[in-house]
Enzyme design. Structure first.
Site, PDB file in Angstrom:
ATOM      1  N   CYS A  35      88.112 114.784 -19.880  1.00  0.00           N
ATOM      2  CA  CYS A  35      90.064 115.758 -20.298  1.00  0.00           C
ATOM      3  C   CYS A  35      89.135 116.328 -21.203  1.00  0.00           C
ATOM      4  CB  CYS A  35      90.887 114.247 -21.217  1.00  0.00           C
ATOM      5  SG  CYS A  35      89.661 113.561 -22.900  1.00  0.00           S
ATOM      6  N   ASP A  37      88.250 115.252 -24.868  1.00  0.00           N
ATOM      7  CA  ASP A  37      88.461 115.305 -25.893  1.00  0.00           C
ATOM      8  C   ASP A  37      87.042 114.516 -26.378  1.00  0.00           C
ATOM      9  OD1 ASP A  37      91.197 115.448 -25.733  1.00  0.00           O
ATOM     10  OD2 ASP A  37      92.092 113.333 -25.226  1.00  0.00           O
ATOM     11  N   CYS A  60      93.897 111.268 -27.167  1.00  0.00           N
ATOM     12  CA  CYS A  60      95.089 110.750 -27.476  1.00  0.00           C
ATOM     13  C   CYS A  60      95.394 109.762 -27.667  1.00  0.00           C
ATOM     14  CB  CYS A  60      95.755 110.996 -25.901  1.00  0.00           C
ATOM     15  SG  CYS A  60      94.447 109.424 -24.778  1.00  0.00           S
ATOM     16  N   CYS A 104      90.300 106.572 -21.357  1.00  0.00           N
ATOM     17  CA  CYS A 104      90.620 107.293 -22.799  1.00  0.00           C
ATOM     18  C   CYS A 104      89.426 106.209 -23.564  1.00  0.00           C
ATOM     19  CB  CYS A 104      91.859 107.082 -22.778  1.00  0.00           C
ATOM     20  SG  CYS A 104      93.063 108.374 -22.092  1.00  0.00           S
TER      21      CYS A 104
HETATM   22 FE1  FES Z   1      91.513 111.687 -23.567  1.00  0.00          FE
HETATM   23 FE2  FES Z   1      92.833 110.150 -23.178  1.00  0.00          FE
HETATM   24  S1  FES Z   1      93.521 111.562 -22.315  1.00  0.00           S
HETATM   25  S2  FES Z   1      90.777 110.278 -24.520  1.00  0.00           S
END
Ligand code: FES
Length: 145
Positions: A35, A37, A60, A104
């Site tokens: 994602c 992140d 998230c 995640c």
């Molecule tokens: Fe990116 Fe959970 S959607 S760490």
């Protein structure tokens, strides 16, 4: 059935060990391949023991919950014990995550490993590189249950 366990919600709403650390002994920063992140973890290490941990994430709720739990699981542990931490153990400690959020949980594990690698590098400690390559996983490693 609720999508998220009570433990996930608790760690998401009241994350432990959030923030920045002054003068950390090690820092690990990783990005999630799925994602995009980002997670950053700071460690304070004394006599091989992780005496303090802090984390920041641009991620998230599941990333926050898993990081919070993961930091609790390694605090007070030796480096070698922390190296045994797996994202599976962290998700189990949280009573599970929905399958599509398992990626995640990898962020926290990888950030911790990156921080320990940083600690070894800063202190000129020799290590087996395999320890760390094993922990930069792709999605195939994600458990399906
Ligand atoms: Fe990116 Fe959970 S959607 S760490």
């Amino acid at each position: 059935m609720a999508l998220y366990s009570e433990k996930v919600m608790d760690h998401f709403r009241n994350p432990r060990n959030v923030g920045k650390m002054d003068n950390p002994d090690a820092v690990g920063e990783v990005g999630n391949a799925v994602c995009g992140d980002i997670m950053k973890i700071y460690l304070k290490i004394e006599n091989d023991i992780i005496v303090d941990v802090k984390f920041n994430t641009f991620g998230c709720g599941s990333a926050i919950a898993t990081s919070s739990m993961a930091t609790e699981m390694i605090k007070g542990k030796s480096i070698s014990e922390a190296l045994k931490l797996t994202n599976k153990a962290v998700t189990e400690a949280l009573d599970g995550l929905p399958a599509h959020k398992l990626h995640c949980s990898v962020l926290a594990e990888e950030a911790i490993f990156a921080a320990i690698k940083d600690y070894y590098d800063r202190n000129g400690i020799k290590y087996d590189k395999k320890i760390f390559t094993m922990h930069s996983h792709d999605d195939e490693d994600e458990q399906k249950d």
